[in-house]
Design a protein around this motif. Structure first.
Motif, PDB file in Angstrom:
ATOM      1  N   LEU A  65      -3.314  11.525   2.209  1.00  0.00           N
ATOM      2  CA  LEU A  65      -3.526  12.223   3.477  1.00  0.00           C
ATOM      3  C   LEU A  65      -3.135  13.683   3.290  1.00  0.00           C
ATOM      4  N   PRO A  66      -4.112  14.540   2.992  1.00  0.00           N
ATOM      5  CA  PRO A  66      -3.769  15.934   2.723  1.00  0.00           C
ATOM      6  C   PRO A  66      -3.383  16.699   3.989  1.00  0.00           C
ATOM      7  N   GLY A  67      -2.752  17.840   3.755  1.00  0.00           N
ATOM      8  CA  GLY A  67      -2.341  18.712   4.848  1.00  0.00           C
ATOM      9  C   GLY A  67      -0.938  19.213   4.615  1.00  0.00           C
ATOM     10  N   CYS A  68      -0.596  20.337   5.222  1.00  0.00           N
ATOM     11  CA  CYS A  68       0.759  20.865   5.080  1.00  0.00           C
ATOM     12  C   CYS A  68       1.258  21.303   6.442  1.00  0.00           C
ATOM     13  N   PRO A  69       1.718  20.383   7.284  1.00  0.00           N
ATOM     14  CA  PRO A  69       1.665  18.939   7.071  1.00  0.00           C
ATOM     15  C   PRO A  69       0.304  18.381   7.467  1.00  0.00           C
ATOM     16  N   PRO A  70       0.037  17.093   7.097  1.00  0.00           N
ATOM     17  CA  PRO A  70      -1.179  16.457   7.591  1.00  0.00           C
ATOM     18  C   PRO A  70      -1.132  16.441   9.119  1.00  0.00           C
ATOM     19  N   ILE A  76       0.861  -1.191   0.000  1.00  0.00           N
ATOM     20  CA  ILE A  76       0.000   0.000   0.000  1.00  0.00           C
ATOM     21  C   ILE A  76       0.890   1.232   0.000  1.00  0.00           C
ATOM     22  N   LEU A  77       0.630   2.147  -0.941  1.00  0.00           N
ATOM     23  CA  LEU A  77       1.391   3.400  -0.939  1.00  0.00           C
ATOM     24  C   LEU A  77       0.462   4.549  -0.570  1.00  0.00           C
ATOM     25  N   VAL A  78       0.940   5.403   0.342  1.00  0.00           N
ATOM     26  CA  VAL A  78       0.134   6.535   0.789  1.00  0.00           C
ATOM     27  C   VAL A  78       0.870   7.837   0.464  1.00  0.00           C
ATOM     28  N   SER A  79       0.216   8.735  -0.248  1.00  0.00           N
ATOM     29  CA  SER A  79       0.764  10.077  -0.450  1.00  0.00           C
ATOM     30  C   SER A  79       0.460  10.897   0.791  1.00  0.00           C
ATOM     31  N   VAL A  80       1.504  11.339   1.469  1.00  0.00           N
ATOM     32  CA  VAL A  80       1.321  12.083   2.710  1.00  0.00           C
ATOM     33  C   VAL A  80       1.672  13.553   2.468  1.00  0.00           C
ATOM     34  N   GLY A  81       0.697  14.428   2.580  1.00  0.00           N
ATOM     35  CA  GLY A  81       0.970  15.865   2.477  1.00  0.00           C
ATOM     36  C   GLY A  81       0.777  16.442   1.095  1.00  0.00           C
ATOM     37  N   GLU A  82       0.658  17.770   1.072  1.00  0.00           N
ATOM     38  CA  GLU A  82       0.347  18.489  -0.172  1.00  0.00           C
ATOM     39  C   GLU A  82       1.397  18.285  -1.261  1.00  0.00           C
ATOM     40  N   CYS A  83       2.683  18.216  -0.891  1.00  0.00           N
ATOM     41  CA  CYS A  83       3.722  18.089  -1.932  1.00  0.00           C
ATOM     42  C   CYS A  83       3.580  16.759  -2.669  1.00  0.00           C
ATOM     43  N   ALA A  84       3.291  15.682  -1.925  1.00  0.00           N
ATOM     44  CA  ALA A  84       3.109  14.378  -2.561  1.00  0.00           C
ATOM     45  C   ALA A  84       1.842  14.390  -3.408  1.00  0.00           C
ATOM     46  N   ILE A  85       0.819  15.084  -2.926  1.00  0.00           N
ATOM     47  CA  ILE A  85      -0.480  15.051  -3.588  1.00  0.00           C
ATOM     48  C   ILE A  85      -0.553  15.983  -4.792  1.00  0.00           C
ATOM     49  N   MET A  86       0.007  17.194  -4.659  1.00  0.00           N
ATOM     50  CA  MET A  86      -0.125  18.132  -5.792  1.00  0.00           C
ATOM     51  C   MET A  86       1.166  18.890  -6.107  1.00  0.00           C
ATOM     52  N   GLY A  87       2.280  18.403  -5.611  1.00  0.00           N
ATOM     53  CA  GLY A  87       3.543  19.086  -5.907  1.00  0.00           C
ATOM     54  C   GLY A  87       3.940  20.062  -4.815  1.00  0.00           C
ATOM     55  N   GLY A  88       2.928  20.704  -4.216  1.00  0.00           N
ATOM     56  CA  GLY A  88       3.188  21.608  -3.094  1.00  0.00           C
ATOM     57  C   GLY A  88       4.052  22.795  -3.454  1.00  0.00           C
ATOM     58  N   GLN A 135     -12.011  25.555  -1.377  1.00  0.00           N
ATOM     59  CA  GLN A 135     -11.398  24.603  -0.455  1.00  0.00           C
ATOM     60  C   GLN A 135     -12.463  23.968   0.444  1.00  0.00           C
ATOM     61  N   ALA A 136     -13.378  24.804   0.921  1.00  0.00           N
ATOM     62  CA  ALA A 136     -14.425  24.305   1.817  1.00  0.00           C
ATOM     63  C   ALA A 136     -15.322  23.291   1.102  1.00  0.00           C
ATOM     64  N   LEU A 137     -15.580  23.546  -0.180  1.00  0.00           N
ATOM     65  CA  LEU A 137     -16.378  22.582  -0.950  1.00  0.00           C
ATOM     66  C   LEU A 137     -15.605  21.270  -1.096  1.00  0.00           C
ATOM     67  N   ALA A 138     -14.294  21.381  -1.315  1.00  0.00           N
ATOM     68  CA  ALA A 138     -13.465  20.174  -1.418  1.00  0.00           C
ATOM     69  C   ALA A 138     -13.519  19.390  -0.114  1.00  0.00           C
ATOM     70  N   TYR A 139     -13.491  20.091   1.015  1.00  0.00           N
ATOM     71  CA  TYR A 139     -13.614  19.403   2.312  1.00  0.00           C
ATOM     72  C   TYR A 139     -14.977  18.718   2.405  1.00  0.00           C
ATOM     73  N   ARG A 140     -15.998  19.445   2.014  1.00  0.00           N
ATOM     74  CA  ARG A 140     -17.357  18.911   2.156  1.00  0.00           C
ATOM     75  C   ARG A 140     -17.537  17.650   1.312  1.00  0.00           C
ATOM     76  N   PHE A 141     -16.924  17.654   0.124  1.00  0.00           N
ATOM     77  CA  PHE A 141     -17.087  16.495  -0.767  1.00  0.00           C
ATOM     78  C   PHE A 141     -15.952  15.470  -0.618  1.00  0.00           C
ATOM     79  N   HIS A 142     -15.149  15.623   0.431  1.00  0.00           N
ATOM     80  CA  HIS A 142     -14.065  14.673   0.716  1.00  0.00           C
ATOM     81  C   HIS A 142     -13.111  14.492  -0.468  1.00  0.00           C
ATOM     82  N   VAL A 143     -12.696  15.584  -1.062  1.00  0.00           N
ATOM     83  CA  VAL A 143     -11.681  15.495  -2.113  1.00  0.00           C
ATOM     84  C   VAL A 143     -10.337  15.264  -1.429  1.00  0.00           C
ATOM     85  N   MET A 144      -9.722  14.124  -1.681  1.00  0.00           N
ATOM     86  CA  MET A 144      -8.408  13.863  -1.087  1.00  0.00           C
ATOM     87  C   MET A 144      -7.309  14.180  -2.105  1.00  0.00           C
ATOM     88  N   ALA A 145      -7.573  13.896  -3.377  1.00  0.00           N
ATOM     89  CA  ALA A 145      -6.662  14.271  -4.450  1.00  0.00           C
ATOM     90  C   ALA A 145      -7.503  14.298  -5.724  1.00  0.00           C
TER      91      ALA A 145
END
Ligand code: SF4
Ligand code: FES
Lengths: 182, 237
Positions: free
Chosen positions: A149-154, A79-91, B111-121
């Protein structure tokens, strides 16, 4: 049954996501009871010594080395998990995506306000060095990613929630307050 | 002449004044229909399609459709929420939305809409378009990387003579919302703040005003977008 095995890495990231893993505080004691760590900066194991269950990826892909490591993780982790905004969208590293590479390098090594002593005007180009990609890529545009797992950091609580769910086979709870993009 | 009509949303019976737009009618009945380009008190545009609902079996925009007697509206259905989620994801990959570096993060409706709709990526590839930051105006910054072209600013921000400060320029996929350089100079503090507040994302910023609200206290840190409407106590006649 043997413990699940975890591997982690930081690609084009700032190590903030790894800091956030440590931010689970004393639950880290619980974690080492639950899992075994393999390749990871946390235990300084440099090469995979076995097949792992969960790979946590911090950072996106900005150079050839990142791509190599990421593919290695895909091969070795179920299982691979992208952790944080940089992994998910480049950040933040991806903020260079609108700027030509040459301009970035010139700014870093020749013209930037912090450049001192580069009298011969050398831009590092040793063949040993990884080559910069044309832009910074999110991990899921390079290999298949199973969870994000989104967040900066999650938030540490999000990492804990997700990890324990994956380890125990339960559903992630993902409470509203901890799933954030910043 | 006011006339009360009966209609239903997801099987719940609702009452509203005939001719009211479906989003507003729903709100009065304590039901949230997600919106982005719509803004209370501003003529609806029907541009973003986030407010898509099924009215008598047909997909329509709730912000531009007037309510009428006996309408059957589907709102909170998986099929519809999936469409809305896809639109949010499209908007994320279409621009450059670097939430961690954005002044509006935590108060941003996209962003809030993305949270509401559980957009993870987002399921779509990022386009990383090349867009400019226009900081040439004395009071505001126009951050083109984040503009979702909702036109709220164009429709709502006018000077004392009724002239628009913001306007579309260019065409096709290069269209952008710019600031009139002359009127931009005359912008009052009050109007600059109003423009920043009316922009759902961080595309209009009042200079020297970023990051003034601590994380944890911003609008959508703890409460999902729409929860204020859903928590309204509706008094039914
Ligand atoms: S600047 Fe903001 S309000 Fe104006 S069109 Fe762009 S996103 Fe909408
Ligand atoms: S809110 Fe109705 S189309 Fe944008």
């Amino acid at each position: 049954m043997s413990k699940p095995v975890i591997a982690t890495t930081s690609l084009a990231g700032c190590f903030g996501c790894h800091m956030s893993i440590l931010d689970i505080d004393d639950r880290i004691l619980e974690l080492i009871e639950l899992v075994e760590f393999n390749k990871s900066p946390i235990d300084d194991i440099k090469k995979f010594t076995k097949k792992c269950d969960i790979g946590l990826i911090e950072g996106g892909c900005c150079n050839s080395e990142n791509v190599h490591v990421l593919k290695d993780f895909r091969e070795h982790c179920k299982i691979l998990v992208s952790v944080g905004e940089c992994a998910i969208m480049g950040g933040l590293p991806a903020m260079r995506n609108g700027i030509p590479i040459k301009e970035c390098l010139d700014e870093a090594y020749l013209n930037g306000p912090t450049v001192v002593g580069n009298t011969e005007k050398i831009v590092p180009n040793d063949p040993e060095l990884p080559i910069l990609l044309n832009k910074v890529y999110p991990c899921h545009e390079v290999v298949k990613i199973d969870y994000y797992l989104p967040g900066c950091p999650p938030r540490a609580d999000l990492i804990w929630d997700a990890l324990t769910a994956l380890i125990t086979g339960n559903e992630m709870k993902l409470p509203y307050e901890v799933v954030k993009f910043d | 002449m006011n006339k009360i009509v009966k209609f239903s949303i997801d099987g719940v019976e609702c009452l509203a004044t005939r001719g009211q737009f479906v989003v507003d009618a729903a709100k009065e009945n304590g039901i949230y229909i997600p919106t982005l380009c719509n803004y209370p008190g501003v003529k609806p545009k029907g541009g973003c399609r986030i407010c898509t609902v099924k009215i008598n079996g047909k997909l329509m925009t709730a912000c531009t459709s007037p309510v009428s007697e006996g309408m059957q509206i589907e709102n909170n259905a998986n099929e519809i929420n999936e469409i809305r989620k896809a639109i949010v994801e499209l908007l994320f990959v279409e621009g450059n939305h670097f939430c961690p570096a954005c002044e509006k993060s935590g108060n941003c409706e996209l962003q809030a809409l993305a949270y509401r709709f559980h957009v993870m990526a987002p399921r779509f590839p990022f386009s990383f378009p090349i867009r400019k930051v226009d900081a040439s105006h004395p009071k505001i910054i126009k951050e083109q990387n984040r503009c979702v072209l909702c036109k709220r600013c164009i429709r709502a921000i006018k000077d004392y003579k009724g002239r628009s400060i913001f306007a579309y320029s260019k065409r096709g996929n290069r269209v952008e919302v710019g600031v009139d350089s002359k009127l931009g100079k005359e912008l009052t503090d009050e109007l600059a703040q109003k423009a920043m507040d009316i922009c759902p994302v961080g595309s209009i910023l009042v200079k020297e005003k970023g990051f003034y609200q601590p994380i944890g206290t911003r609008k959508y840190d703890k409460n999902p977008i729409g929860s204020d409407i859903e928590n309204l106590v509706v008094s039914k006649p």
